[in-house]
Design a protein around this motif. Sequence first.
Motif, PDB file in Angstrom:
ATOM      1  N   VAL A   1       0.837  -1.202   0.000  1.00 47.66           N
ATOM      2  CA  VAL A   1       0.000   0.000   0.000  1.00 47.66           C
ATOM      3  C   VAL A   1       0.868   1.246   0.000  1.00 47.66           C
ATOM      4  N   GLU A   2       1.860   1.260   0.879  1.00 49.95           N
ATOM      5  CA  GLU A   2       2.743   2.427   0.968  1.00 49.95           C
ATOM      6  C   GLU A   2       3.597   2.570  -0.290  1.00 49.95           C
ATOM      7  N   TYR A   3       4.060   1.443  -0.829  1.00 50.01           N
ATOM      8  CA  TYR A   3       4.906   1.501  -2.016  1.00 50.01           C
ATOM      9  C   TYR A   3       4.115   2.004  -3.221  1.00 50.01           C
ATOM     10  N   PHE A   4       2.911   1.483  -3.394  1.00 50.74           N
ATOM     11  CA  PHE A   4       2.077   1.959  -4.494  1.00 50.74           C
ATOM     12  C   PHE A   4       1.800   3.451  -4.363  1.00 50.74           C
ATOM     13  N   ALA A   5       1.588   3.921  -3.134  1.00 52.02           N
ATOM     14  CA  ALA A   5       1.273   5.337  -2.927  1.00 52.02           C
ATOM     15  C   ALA A   5       2.375   6.243  -3.464  1.00 52.02           C
ATOM     16  N   ARG A   6       3.634   5.796  -3.402  1.00 51.30           N
ATOM     17  CA  ARG A   6       4.731   6.603  -3.936  1.00 51.30           C
ATOM     18  C   ARG A   6       4.609   6.742  -5.448  1.00 51.30           C
ATOM     19  N   PHE A   7       4.306   5.645  -6.123  1.00 56.42           N
ATOM     20  CA  PHE A   7       4.140   5.710  -7.574  1.00 56.42           C
ATOM     21  C   PHE A   7       2.902   6.510  -7.953  1.00 56.42           C
ATOM     22  N   GLU A   8       1.831   6.306  -7.209  1.00 54.03           N
ATOM     23  CA  GLU A   8       0.606   7.056  -7.502  1.00 54.03           C
ATOM     24  C   GLU A   8       0.857   8.554  -7.408  1.00 54.03           C
ATOM     25  N   ALA A   9       1.571   8.978  -6.375  1.00 51.39           N
ATOM     26  CA  ALA A   9       1.827  10.400  -6.188  1.00 51.39           C
ATOM     27  C   ALA A   9       2.659  10.975  -7.322  1.00 51.39           C
ATOM     28  N   VAL A  10       3.725  10.269  -7.721  1.00 48.26           N
ATOM     29  CA  VAL A  10       4.596  10.812  -8.762  1.00 48.26           C
ATOM     30  C   VAL A  10       3.909  10.809 -10.123  1.00 48.26           C
ATOM     31  N   LEU A  11       3.119   9.779 -10.422  1.00 50.79           N
ATOM     32  CA  LEU A  11       2.414   9.733 -11.700  1.00 50.79           C
ATOM     33  C   LEU A  11       1.373  10.849 -11.791  1.00 50.79           C
ATOM     34  N   ARG A  12       0.605  11.028 -10.734  1.00 49.60           N
ATOM     35  CA  ARG A  12      -0.425  12.076 -10.741  1.00 49.60           C
ATOM     36  C   ARG A  12       0.195  13.468 -10.787  1.00 49.60           C
ATOM     37  N   ALA A  13       1.394  13.622 -10.235  1.00 49.46           N
ATOM     38  CA  ALA A  13       2.062  14.924 -10.271  1.00 49.46           C
ATOM     39  C   ALA A  13       2.533  15.276 -11.675  1.00 49.46           C
TER      40      ALA A  13
ATOM     41  N   VAL B   1      -5.010   7.710 -13.726  1.00 53.61           N
ATOM     42  CA  VAL B   1      -5.630   6.921 -12.664  1.00 53.61           C
ATOM     43  C   VAL B   1      -4.754   5.694 -12.401  1.00 53.61           C
ATOM     44  N   PRO B   2      -3.775   5.799 -11.504  1.00 49.53           N
ATOM     45  CA  PRO B   2      -2.959   4.634 -11.177  1.00 49.53           C
ATOM     46  C   PRO B   2      -3.773   3.604 -10.389  1.00 49.53           C
ATOM     47  N   VAL B   3      -3.573   2.335 -10.715  1.00 52.67           N
ATOM     48  CA  VAL B   3      -4.290   1.243 -10.059  1.00 52.67           C
ATOM     49  C   VAL B   3      -3.270   0.194  -9.620  1.00 52.67           C
ATOM     50  N   PRO B   4      -3.278  -0.207  -8.351  1.00 49.66           N
ATOM     51  CA  PRO B   4      -2.297  -1.200  -7.909  1.00 49.66           C
ATOM     52  C   PRO B   4      -2.648  -2.596  -8.407  1.00 49.66           C
ATOM     53  N   VAL B   5      -1.615  -3.339  -8.819  1.00 49.67           N
ATOM     54  CA  VAL B   5      -1.762  -4.754  -9.176  1.00 49.67           C
ATOM     55  C   VAL B   5      -0.727  -5.518  -8.350  1.00 49.67           C
ATOM     56  N   PRO B   6      -1.055  -5.813  -7.085  1.00 50.73           N
ATOM     57  CA  PRO B   6      -0.080  -6.467  -6.213  1.00 50.73           C
ATOM     58  C   PRO B   6      -0.005  -7.973  -6.461  1.00 50.73           C
ATOM     59  N   VAL B   7       1.202  -8.496  -6.352  1.00 52.55           N
ATOM     60  CA  VAL B   7       1.437  -9.938  -6.429  1.00 52.55           C
ATOM     61  C   VAL B   7       2.244 -10.322  -5.191  1.00 52.55           C
ATOM     62  N   PRO B   8       1.797 -11.302  -4.409  1.00 48.41           N
ATOM     63  CA  PRO B   8       2.569 -11.691  -3.224  1.00 48.41           C
ATOM     64  C   PRO B   8       3.844 -12.415  -3.618  1.00 48.41           C
ATOM     65  N   PRO B   9       4.864 -12.393  -2.778  1.00 48.25           N
ATOM     66  CA  PRO B   9       6.085 -13.157  -3.072  1.00 48.25           C
ATOM     67  C   PRO B   9       5.749 -14.622  -3.307  1.00 48.25           C
ATOM     68  N   GLY B  10       6.257 -15.166  -4.403  1.00 48.30           N
ATOM     69  CA  GLY B  10       5.960 -16.541  -4.760  1.00 48.30           C
ATOM     70  C   GLY B  10       4.692 -16.701  -5.568  1.00 48.30           C
ATOM     71  N   GLY B  11       3.934 -15.608  -5.739  1.00 45.71           N
ATOM     72  CA  GLY B  11       2.707 -15.662  -6.526  1.00 45.71           C
ATOM     73  C   GLY B  11       2.979 -15.483  -8.002  1.00 45.71           C
ATOM     74  N   THR B  12       1.935 -15.672  -8.805  1.00 43.39           N
ATOM     75  CA  THR B  12       2.039 -15.532 -10.256  1.00 43.39           C
ATOM     76  C   THR B  12       1.118 -14.427 -10.733  1.00 43.39           C
ATOM     77  N   PHE B  13       1.630 -13.560 -11.558  1.00 41.44           N
ATOM     78  CA  PHE B  13       0.846 -12.464 -12.127  1.00 41.44           C
ATOM     79  C   PHE B  13      -0.186 -12.995 -13.106  1.00 41.44           C
ATOM     80  N   ASP B  14      -1.404 -12.476 -13.017  1.00 38.79           N
ATOM     81  CA  ASP B  14      -2.489 -12.853 -13.921  1.00 38.79           C
ATOM     82  C   ASP B  14      -2.660 -11.755 -14.962  1.00 38.79           C
TER      83      ASP B  14
END
Length: 239
Positions: free
Chosen positions: A43-55, A60-73
């Motif tokens: 959440v905190e990491y995405f917020a950094r990207f959201e802030a810089v992109l919007r600036a 409209v930045p949207v988070p797509v989180p993947v847990p460690p060991g998970g697979t991206f869909d």
Amino acid sequence: MSTHLIGGGWDGEAAAAVYGPFLAEAGTDPTVACLLIDEGDGVEYFARFEAVLRAVAPCVPVPVPVPPGGTFDPASLDGADALLVCGGLTPAYHDALADVLDALTLRVMRGLPYAGFSAGAAIAAEHAVVGGWLSDGVPVCPPDTAEDLEELDVRPGLGLLPGAVEVHTAQWGTLPRLVEVVARGLARQGVAVDENTLLTVDGHSARVSGAGRVHLVRTGTAPGEAVVRAYGAGEEFAL
């Protein structure tokens, strides 16, 4: 469609130069999917990207989180106008995408703008330098840059540009690792991107923007030889 490679860094003064071309290519008020490995601070990491992109531009930045060991869909990109693959432990990003490399590459080749920040830049190339600080036991870069790996590790990447990509070059001292990759024939060429610096690749044409430099490393004429040339903001070269 261009591929945008960001060498890392959070200098706000360079943000427009680093993210502007990507957002301009994404269109008016685009939805930007931000793929990140979530190790508990997503959440905190995405917020950094959201802030810089919007600036930099309306989006409209949207988070797509993947847990460690998970697979991206790849279906999680449905409705997105662009994709930003964020930074973190490069092997973890590669592991998350390893089973869907072709599907993701196809989406980008069909017109989905792609930007890679740090790890996201490293995995974008034909050959992904995911880490390591030793080459057959010989140090080639600082151990702190090894991404939790010992020996040099080069894996298949997305193939959005030829060769290989290094990041955080001046700041982390990773240029010698790329030189070693090319000298050993693990990639025929590569680009090393400084922090707060963008390399925009369109086909075989590359253009530098931002605060730092990009080093192009090519195979030399003699066995084991690598040739290095540096480029600054506003300069272009062929890959």
